[in-house]
Design a protein around this motif. Structure first.
Motif, PDB file in Angstrom:
ATOM      1  N   ALA A  48       0.862  -1.182   0.000  1.00 29.70           N
ATOM      2  CA  ALA A  48       0.000   0.000   0.000  1.00 29.70           C
ATOM      3  C   ALA A  48       0.892   1.222   0.000  1.00 29.70           C
ATOM      4  CB  ALA A  48      -0.922  -0.007   1.221  1.00 29.70           C
ATOM      5  N   LEU A  93      -3.028  -2.477  -2.654  1.00 27.00           N
ATOM      6  CA  LEU A  93      -4.077  -1.532  -2.290  1.00 27.00           C
ATOM      7  C   LEU A  93      -3.733  -0.210  -2.962  1.00 27.00           C
ATOM      8  CD1 LEU A  93      -4.372  -2.445   1.494  1.00 27.00           C
ATOM      9  CD2 LEU A  93      -5.909  -3.119  -0.357  1.00 27.00           C
ATOM     10  N   VAL A 151      -9.880   1.568   2.349  1.00 27.37           N
ATOM     11  CA  VAL A 151     -10.202   0.149   2.442  1.00 27.37           C
ATOM     12  C   VAL A 151     -11.703  -0.061   2.625  1.00 27.37           C
ATOM     13  CG1 VAL A 151      -9.948  -1.883   3.918  1.00 27.37           C
ATOM     14  CG2 VAL A 151      -7.952  -0.528   3.298  1.00 27.37           C
ATOM     15  N   VAL A 211     -11.913  -6.284   1.020  1.00 31.73           N
ATOM     16  CA  VAL A 211     -10.541  -6.707   1.320  1.00 31.73           C
ATOM     17  C   VAL A 211     -10.535  -8.047   2.032  1.00 31.73           C
ATOM     18  CG1 VAL A 211      -8.490  -6.155   2.687  1.00 31.73           C
ATOM     19  CG2 VAL A 211      -9.586  -4.383   1.297  1.00 31.73           C
TER      20      VAL A 211
END
Length: 301
Positions: A48, A78, A103, A108
């Protein structure tokens, strides 16, 4: 399964409640993840952005991507919804799956669970393949390669030597006195002794050499880039090492059956020399070593 995470710590903390059962997560730097990938211990990685753009993150991950080509593992990216190119860049990096930032917990959780399931299946299959390969190529008693493997790799090694104008030698070894040892002490003790000799041979070869159980108490060694002098030196060392084990030298006089090693060696010569002829010459040299008194090495003419 331990999942690696590279990225902003606040995103990592948010992911912890979303991990599948029987998994854990460890925060890593790009350097840490790269080291684990190189060692083959990275099973799954989440990335991420912890920098202004996904492009910057992708550039930092390039060393990791290069290693992943040799040691593949799934990457879950992500990516920021506000960056339209981020998703394309992530898949261009061969990420296994992606999700948007911020998120969405339900998304997820589901995507991570699917990735973990697929990874576990892949690891199980890889382990089964390794086990099947070992059963197919290894001798059950000594743990050395078996004759089938030898007969597959020796022609390849000879072909390479001919093509690249390189040297190659072969050793054929035979344990002296093993039949008497088995008669006196039993075949279980004989198998233990056979393993001890096999381990001694394997431990005293070069990393490039390949040793296989040829049959009975005979073992063959393929030695790339070994001329007659190198082969003779290693053969002499094997004879000395096996003698130093002292197998069968102890106990009551009537039960003593000393085990030694005889070795025959042959070096590749001419384009017409193939696996069968090379092994035959090494085997003939082994026969001569035994005829001359055993516990010695002999080179083929």
């Amino acid at each position: 399964m331990q999942i690696g995470f590279v990225g902003a710590s606040d995103i990592g903390e948010a992911l912890l409640p979303l991990l599948p059962p029987d998994t854990s997560m460890v925060m890593l730097t790009v350097e840490d993840a790269t080291a684990r990938a190189a060692a083959g211990t990275l099973q799954l990685l989440i990335v991420a952005p912890d920098c202004p753009s996904w492009r910057s993150m992708a550039e930092r991950l390039q060393p990791l991507q290069a290693i992943a080509e040799a040691n593949p593992f799934p990457v879950f990216a992500l990516v920021p919804r506000a960056d339209p190119q981020a998703l394309v860049q992530a898949f261009d990096m061969h990420c296994a799956d992606c999700a948007w930032l911020p998120v969405d917990p339900m998304e997820v959780r589901a995507r991570l669970a699917a990735l973990v399931r697929r990874r576990r299946v892949a690891l199980t299959r890889a382990a089964e393949v390794r086990k099947a390969w070992r059963v197919a190529t290894r001798d059950a008693v000594t743990g050395l390669f078996n004759r089938h493997h030898l007969e597959r790799v020796l022609p390849q090694a000879i072909h390479t030597a001919h093509r690249e104008n390189r040297i190659l030698s072969v050793l054929m070894t035979d344990i002296d006195g093993l039949k008497r040892f088995n008669d006196l002490r039993g075949h279980l003790a004989g198998d233990v002794a056979l393993r001890r000799v096999a381990e001694a041979i394997e431990d005293n070869l070069r990393p490039a050499d390949t040793v296989a159980r040829y049959g009975g108490d005979e073992m063959a060694v393929i030695m790339p880039d070994a001329d007659r002098a190198v082969a003779a030196a290693i053969a002499a060392r094997l004879v000395a090492v096996v003698a130093s084990l002292g197998l069968g030298c102890y106990g009551p006089e009537a039960e003593r059956a000393p085990l030694t090693l005889s070795v025959g060696m042959a070096t590749l010569r001419g384009p017409g020399c193939n696996a069968d002829s090379l092994l035959a010459r090494a085997d003939q040299a082994l026969y001569e070593a035994k005829r001359q008194g055993r516990n010695r090495a002999n080179a083929a003419a």
